[in-house]
Design a protein around this motif. Structure first.
Motif, PDB file in Angstrom:
ATOM      1  N   ALA A   1       0.841  -1.205   0.000  1.00  0.00           N
ATOM      2  CA  ALA A   1       0.000   0.000   0.000  1.00  0.00           C
ATOM      3  C   ALA A   1       0.866   1.241   0.000  1.00  0.00           C
ATOM      4  CB  ALA A   1      -0.902  -0.004   1.226  1.00  0.00           C
ATOM      5  N   GLY A   2       0.462   2.238  -0.789  1.00  0.00           N
ATOM      6  CA  GLY A   2       1.135   3.526  -0.774  1.00  0.00           C
ATOM      7  C   GLY A   2       0.391   4.447   0.173  1.00  0.00           C
ATOM      8  N   LEU A   3       1.101   4.990   1.143  1.00  0.00           N
ATOM      9  CA  LEU A   3       0.449   5.828   2.144  1.00  0.00           C
ATOM     10  C   LEU A   3       1.124   7.175   2.236  1.00  0.00           C
ATOM     11  CD1 LEU A   3       0.305   3.246   5.057  1.00  0.00           C
ATOM     12  CD2 LEU A   3      -1.654   4.042   3.750  1.00  0.00           C
ATOM     13  N   LYS A   4       0.329   8.181   2.586  1.00  0.00           N
ATOM     14  CA  LYS A   4       0.898   9.474   2.930  1.00  0.00           C
ATOM     15  C   LYS A   4       0.515   9.751   4.375  1.00  0.00           C
ATOM     16  CE  LYS A   4       1.227  14.124   1.144  1.00  0.00           C
ATOM     17  NZ  LYS A   4       0.670  15.077   0.219  1.00  0.00           N
ATOM     18  N   LEU A   5       1.523   9.955   5.202  1.00  0.00           N
ATOM     19  CA  LEU A   5       1.279  10.184   6.625  1.00  0.00           C
ATOM     20  C   LEU A   5       1.589  11.629   6.953  1.00  0.00           C
ATOM     21  CD1 LEU A   5       3.300   7.073   7.708  1.00  0.00           C
ATOM     22  CD2 LEU A   5       0.832   7.239   7.829  1.00  0.00           C
ATOM     23  N   ILE A   6       0.654  12.258   7.661  1.00  0.00           N
ATOM     24  CA  ILE A   6       0.879  13.667   8.025  1.00  0.00           C
ATOM     25  C   ILE A   6       0.593  13.836   9.509  1.00  0.00           C
ATOM     26  CG2 ILE A   6       0.249  16.052   7.556  1.00  0.00           C
ATOM     27  CD1 ILE A   6      -0.881  15.205   4.926  1.00  0.00           C
ATOM     28  N   VAL A   7       1.454  14.583  10.176  1.00  0.00           N
ATOM     29  CA  VAL A   7       1.161  14.980  11.550  1.00  0.00           C
ATOM     30  C   VAL A   7       0.815  16.468  11.525  1.00  0.00           C
ATOM     31  CG1 VAL A   7       2.073  15.329  13.856  1.00  0.00           C
ATOM     32  CG2 VAL A   7       2.632  13.258  12.606  1.00  0.00           C
ATOM     33  N   ASN A   8      -0.422  16.783  11.890  1.00  0.00           N
ATOM     34  CA  ASN A   8      -0.897  18.169  11.897  1.00  0.00           C
ATOM     35  C   ASN A   8      -1.040  18.647  13.331  1.00  0.00           C
ATOM     36  OD1 ASN A   8      -1.413  19.117   9.225  1.00  0.00           O
ATOM     37  ND2 ASN A   8      -3.076  17.639   9.068  1.00  0.00           N
ATOM     38  N   PRO A   9      -0.108  19.459  13.814  1.00  0.00           N
ATOM     39  CA  PRO A   9      -0.238  19.918  15.197  1.00  0.00           C
ATOM     40  C   PRO A   9      -1.322  20.969  15.370  1.00  0.00           C
ATOM     41  CG  PRO A   9       2.024  20.109  14.383  1.00  0.00           C
ATOM     42  CD  PRO A   9       1.139  19.886  13.209  1.00  0.00           C
ATOM     43  N   LEU A  10      -1.975  20.910  16.517  1.00  0.00           N
ATOM     44  CA  LEU A  10      -2.864  21.966  17.012  1.00  0.00           C
ATOM     45  C   LEU A  10      -4.117  22.227  16.172  1.00  0.00           C
ATOM     46  CD1 LEU A  10      -0.245  24.655  18.101  1.00  0.00           C
ATOM     47  CD2 LEU A  10      -1.295  22.869  19.477  1.00  0.00           C
ATOM     48  N   VAL A  11      -4.481  21.292  15.300  1.00  0.00           N
ATOM     49  CA  VAL A  11      -5.650  21.556  14.454  1.00  0.00           C
ATOM     50  C   VAL A  11      -6.933  21.627  15.268  1.00  0.00           C
ATOM     51  CG1 VAL A  11      -7.070  20.657  12.599  1.00  0.00           C
ATOM     52  CG2 VAL A  11      -4.609  20.482  12.455  1.00  0.00           C
ATOM     53  N   LEU A  12      -7.014  20.810  16.308  1.00  0.00           N
ATOM     54  CA  LEU A  12      -8.242  20.786  17.109  1.00  0.00           C
ATOM     55  C   LEU A  12      -8.564  22.158  17.693  1.00  0.00           C
ATOM     56  CD1 LEU A  12     -10.180  18.478  17.814  1.00  0.00           C
ATOM     57  CD2 LEU A  12      -9.149  18.432  20.062  1.00  0.00           C
ATOM     58  N   TRP A  13      -7.525  22.957  17.945  1.00  0.00           N
ATOM     59  CA  TRP A  13      -7.745  24.266  18.550  1.00  0.00           C
ATOM     60  C   TRP A  13      -8.508  25.204  17.618  1.00  0.00           C
ATOM     61  CZ3 TRP A  13      -7.037  25.155  23.547  1.00  0.00           C
ATOM     62  CH2 TRP A  13      -6.290  24.204  24.245  1.00  0.00           C
ATOM     63  N   VAL A  14      -8.389  24.975  16.328  1.00  0.00           N
ATOM     64  CA  VAL A  14      -9.160  25.797  15.392  1.00  0.00           C
ATOM     65  C   VAL A  14     -10.645  25.544  15.604  1.00  0.00           C
ATOM     66  CG1 VAL A  14      -9.605  26.275  12.962  1.00  0.00           C
ATOM     67  CG2 VAL A  14      -7.300  25.739  13.704  1.00  0.00           C
ATOM     68  N   TRP A  15     -11.007  24.262  15.745  1.00  0.00           N
ATOM     69  CA  TRP A  15     -12.430  23.948  15.941  1.00  0.00           C
ATOM     70  C   TRP A  15     -12.892  24.410  17.323  1.00  0.00           C
ATOM     71  CZ3 TRP A  15     -11.829  23.422  11.230  1.00  0.00           C
ATOM     72  CH2 TRP A  15     -11.022  22.465  10.622  1.00  0.00           C
TER      73      TRP A  15
END
Lengths: 209, 877
Positions: B632-646
């Motif tokens: 499987a080809g995967l793209k992994l991303i770590v997005n810090p602090l996104v929850l704070w926007v919501w």
């Protein structure tokens, strides 16, 4: 002066007709369409909604046409009112905003954003302006009062010239023109303008006229 | 037969609506000129009837959609029998025709509410308000009657099966984001109508503003909500790893938001000082025009976007004509009434809240102007230099970062200033704690999290600054300011009224709902900025995993456990089952690809899998699974602090709710009634500043309930934002299996070149469509041939028109204008502000002297009046 004709609010009967009739139409239509479509479901709801909207449209079109039939000449009263009332409203609003500004000024001082000197400075500015507005409003009110008193006295003179007065106390009270009056919020009795307590029920009459 | 009846009835109803709308508008104008209440009444009822008729038409469309009436073209194109009922309902606004009808319906409802609520005050303005609203309504209804007809039927064969709603739109967010945005757009028409009415009648005192404030607040709130829902949709569904791409349609949505925010602030200046009247009217007009521009951009094809409804030059022309006419009409009246709009008062000192608000307005309007020009820049450059370029997210971020930081600074300064003039000596005491908080935060961040030093571009590629670190510091600055306002205010109230802390606190907020509601909104904005700053620290990794293989990203170890396959009547699903470990935590993620039946010509959709945490999100995209299903080809991303926007948005909601409730200290209807020209009430049975009536209280409760319900709905949404809830975006076909970049050069090139598939302006590194895969393999091949960076870029530039293949246009010639323009704007703004501030301070001192020496009532009278004033002020408490 019949104010009802000057308003554009719907009369209570008209509103009732519109809303209750609409609700009734919706329910009847919903029952009918549910039966037709084999059970209450989405389409039935919306068809019922359509029926109710149709009812509302009918009512409103009728009201609109009826309103149109009363169109005669220009309403001069409304025109005069617009000009006179406008200035008064403007001043009244400005007074209100000044009061709020004074309150905020007080809060700012308490929170330490203003020194006493600055506070006193700005406060006097606002107060001077507010007092000046009160004076102007009073003068205008007095002028309008004078006209109204004159008009009412004329009316009463005309009335009493026609009918001889009865001796019953109720009529006697009515006869004595309490033109300048302030109504008590509790019992509704008319009191003198400068009354502090109601002469009927004894409750305190609020604030300014 | 019923089916054709629906369509015919619907078309007839719309035609009738058009006639009535025109009548209502005409009668309203006539009643204004002739001062005739009966005529006006007739116009009002006719407008109410339009609302009823549009409701009728909407019910008919809903009926057609829910009963699968495919003889109606609109139903065929946007719905199918297999769709769940709520998406059938959402199909109402899913297609272009329906969305126009929806707009008209909303506008008619808002007109009815606006007129009904204001029927007793503003009797001079109301006829013109109605006329303007009916004019706008007539435009939209005419579109739906003559041009984009939702009730058109197929004349011959009736298809048995619908095309179905675009699978992209079969999603909770896409069902809720357009209505919210439309409510925001449409409700901006009401302030516009009031503003125009005030201009037309020349009645330019502040009373029109009072009615308008709440409508603008409502519009602003629903715009915010719509934008956040859009961001949530982009993040959880579109699947490119971010939530805002500076897409032209996104930008079109945020433009009226900026002007509405500016208005809500400068409104306060006009209320307190009678200044900025021209500015406020212009802002109201601009907000309305920008909402029209937003609608226009989505539908005209003038911009490239994943959002666009399509390419329709004729519709574009009509919209443009309408916008042009409205602009000329509105600004013409502004110029005509300019003498009456001159302000009475002047700004006294730059150390005042007025000046902070003025700066705030400048920054907001500047941001809006910048975004507008940058969005139109490609079109502009193409028409001037015949060279189409792409203005992508890096350019926007480079400029919005400094603008955002400026806004944060001002958000902290404004509340600490007093109106009119703040005492210089006391300023330090006010700013002490916030400055300390900011410095401490920066120091703490630097010592505990060294990666926080990461630099990003600031205004220009060559300027690299630790913007996120500064942002964190400023967030602390603003939060400290707000906390201080609450604490000091409560203490002051406790001291002066001898209350306990809780009573004082509640009283403080309830007596100053607008101010403290605004502060809560500011907290929300700060939290959102905190979330935005997290994007700087995004990590990403592209890998190919075979079954059982593990890879690492950030704190996570991701193992490909197995594959899964399933199908249902609508689609076929292929998913990768990943087990993830982070410290003691273990969880499973299942990114997938959904292939919809009936849409085989389109590539299957990517369903992202996310694990949302307070400090970071792990975000996984399945790029593809190879034929033998072992890799499987995967793209992994770590997005810090996104929850704070919501989370920030939830605070924003609360703040808006508080600010929406009426202040006791507002001029009420009773006060306005005192201004009735037929004389003051001879018999007065209402005291001024009375307790709010039952009706008013009921209204408040209703508003509060709606808002609370909305809060819960959103809480549930954010909580239930499960991965794989719905699908979107193109995916790879089997042969074009994606590979991760093999070298820094390859990674850099992928990031610098735009995918020309038409999805938006995503780079080749982000776009997961088949086209991008082919382009990426081209890059790989060119590198293998030994070409360097310049040569590879040259190949792509030759392939596509102009320089549109580049994410960032080269800094030459006309393109210089792209960054020169914001800099020039900034300098011009600073210069203008300086001039204005100097001029005002000079005039202010003169005005004050004049005011003080003006005639005042004689001493005896004055005492009585002062007493009355004091009585009134006491009553306000």
């Amino acid at each position: 002066m019949n104010n009802a004709s000057m308003t554009i609010s719907m009369r209570w009967t008209d509103t009732r007709l519109l809303l209750l009739g609409g609700a009734l139409t919706f329910l009847v239509a919903f029952a009918a369409f549910s039966a037709l479509l084999g059970g209450p479901n989405g389409p039935a709801v919306f068809l019922a909604g359509a029926a109710a909207s149709l009812w509302a449209t009918g009512c409103l079109l009728w009201l609109s046409a009826r309103g149109l039939s009363a169109v005669t000449d220009k309403d001069e009263q409304l025109e005069a009112e617009a000009v006179v009332g406008r200035r008064r409203k403007e001043l009244s609003r400005e007074y209100h905003l000044l009061k709020r500004a004074l309150k905020e000024l007080e809060l700012d001082r308490q929170m330490g954003k203003l020194s006493e000197a600055d506070y006193a400075d700005i406060r006097s500015l606002y107060r001077t302006r507010a007092v000046r507005i009160l004076k102007v409003l009073d003068e205008r009110e007095a002028a309008v009062y004078a006209d109204r008193i004159e008009a009412d006295v004329q009316k009463l003179r005309a009335k009493s010239a026609q009918k001889p007065s009865h001796t019953s106390p109720a009529n006697k009270a009515e006869e004595r023109p309490t033109i300048l009056a302030k109504a008590c919020s509790e019992c509704g009795t008319r009191n003198d303008l400068d009354a502090v307590f109601c002469k009927q029920c004894g409750e305190k009459i609020g604030g300014m006229a | 037969m019923t089916q054709n009846l629906t369509a015919e009835l619907g078309s007839f109803v719309l035609l009738l609506t058009l006639i009535l709308t025109t009548y209502a508008g005409g009668a309203a104008v006539a009643s204004a000129r002739r001062h005739s209440p009966p005529l006006f009444r007739s116009a009002v009822y006719a407008s109410y009837a339009c609302t009823a008729l549009l409701s009728l038409a909407s019910c008919l469309i809903f009926f057609a959609l829910l009963s699968n009436d495919f003889s109606v073209k609109y139903v065929f194109q946007n719905s199918d029998a297999a769709m769940p009922w709520f998406f059938k309902v959402a199909a109402y606004w899913g297609g272009l025709d329906g969305s126009m009808l929806f707009w008209a319906w909303l506008l008619s409802m808002f007109s009815t509410i606006a007129v009904a609520r204001n029927r007793e005050r503003h009797r001079e303005l109301l006829p013109w308000v109605l006329a303007i609203l009916m004019g706008i309504l007539a435009f939209f209804v005419s579109l739906v009657v003559f041009y984009k007809r939702p009730f058109d039927t197929f004349l011959d064969t009736v298809p048995a099966v619908g095309k179905g709603l675009n699978p992209l739109l079969q999603d909770f967010y896409m069902a809720t984001h357009p209505p919210s945005l439309y409510v925001g757009y449409v409700s901006a028409s009401v302030p516009f109508a009031f503003g125009m009415a005030a201009l037309i009648t020349g009645n330019l005192d502040d009373s029109w503003l009072q009615s308008v404030r709440r409508w603008m607040l409502l519009s602003w709130y629903f715009l915010s909500q719509g934008l956040i829902l859009g961001a949530l949709w982009a993040y959880h569904v579109l699947g490119w790893g971010g939530y805002w791409g500076w897409d032209p349609v996104e930008n079109a949505g945020i433009l009226p938001w900026f002007t509405a925010t500016a208005f809500l602030h400068s409104l306060m200046i006009q209320e307190r000082r009678g200044m900025m009247k021209v500015w406020n009217v212009v802002l109201v007009v601009l907000t309305f025009l920008l909402t029209m521009v937003g609608t226009f951009m989505t539908r005209s094809g003038i911009v490239q976007s994943v959002h666009a409804f399509g390419n329709d030059p004729e519709l574009a022309a009509r919209f443009l004509a309408f916008i042009g006419f409205a602009a000329v009409f509105a600004f013409g009246f502004v110029v005509f009434r300019l003498p009456r709009l001159r302000s009475r008062a002047d700004m006294e000192s730059p150390l005042s809240r007025e000046f902070a608000f003025l700066l705030n307005n400048w920054v907001l309007i500047g941001s809006a102007f910048f975004i507008l020009v940058a969005t139109l820049f490609p079109t502009l450059s193409e028409s001037v230099t015949r060279n189409r370029i792409t203005v992508g997210p890096p350019f926007f971020n480079r400029w919005m970062a400094p603008l955002g930081l400026m806004l944060l600074v001002l958000t902290g300064i404004g509340p600490l200033m007093a109106w009119r003039k703040a005492t210089k000596g006391l300023l330090w005491k006010q700013f002490r704690v916030p400055i300390l908080a900011a410095i401490m935060t920066v120091v703490l961040a630097l010592s505990l999290l060294p990666q926080v030093r990461a630099k990003t571009s600031f205004m220009h590629e060559k300027i690299q600054l630790p913007v996120s670190l500064v942002c964190f510091g400023l967030c602390a600055w603003v939060l400290a300011t707000v906390a201080q306002e609450f604490v000091v205010g409560t203490r002051a109230r406790m001291a002066s009224l001898k209350l306990d802390a809780l009573t004082a606190f509640v009283g403080l907020v309830l007596r100053n709902k607008r101010r403290y509601g605004g502060y809560v909104v500011h907290v929300g904005i700060v939290l959102m900025f905190f979330g935005f700053a997290g994007q700087t620290f995004q990590k990403e990794n592209e890998v190919t995993l075979s079954r059982g293989q593990t890879t690492k990203i950030g704190r996570y170890q991701v193992t490909l456990a197995s594959f899964g396959q399933s199908s249902d009547p609508q689609k076929e699903v292929v998913e990768a089952r990943l087990s993830v470990r982070s410290g003691d935590q273990r969880f499973e993620l299942r990114p997938a690809k959904w292939a919809y039946r009936g849409h085989e010509d389109e590539p299957p959709k990517t369903v992202v899998a996310t694990h949302n945490g307070l400090f970071e999100d792990l975000y996984v995209i399945l790029n593809g699974v190879d034929g033998s299903e072992s890799v499987a080809g995967l793209k992994l991303i770590v997005n810090p602090l996104v929850l704070w926007v919501w989370l920030g948005f939830v605070w924003l909601m609360f703040g808006t709710a508080i600010a929406f409730l009426p202040d006791r200290n507002e001029p009420s209807k009773a006060d306005d009634d005192k201004g009735r020209g037929d004389g003051p009430e001879i018999v007065s049975n209402t005291a001024p500043d009375q307790k709010p009536s039952l009706e008013a209280r009921g209204r408040d409760v209703a508003v509060l309930l709606c808002v609370v319900a909305s809060v819960f709905l959103h809480g549930a949404t954010v909580h239930a934002a499960t991965p794989g809830d719905s699908a979107m975006h193109q995916a790879t076909e089997g042969q074009n299996f994606p590979t991760p970049p093999r070298s820094e050069l390859e990674r850099d090139l992928r990031r610098s070149l735009v995918c020309m598939c038409g999805c938006g302006r995503q780079s080749l590194a982000e776009c997961t469509c088949g086209f991008a895969a082919k382009e990426r393999s081209l890059i790989a091949r060119l590198i293998d041939e030994g070409k360097n960076r310049e040569q590879v870029i040259r190949v792509f530039l030759n392939k596509y028109p102009g320089e549109s293949a580049l994410v960032t246009p080269p800094d030459v010639g006309f393109n210089r204008l792209a960054w020169a323009m914001p800099v020039a704007l900034l300098l011009a703004a600073l210069f203008a502000m300086g001039v204005v501030a100097r001029r005002w301070s000079k005039q202010a001192s003169q005005a004050r002297l004049a005011a003080q020496s003006a005639a005042s009532p004689n001493p005896k009278d004055r005492a009585a009046y002062e007493q009355r004033l004091d009585d009134d002020l006491d009553e306000m408490d």
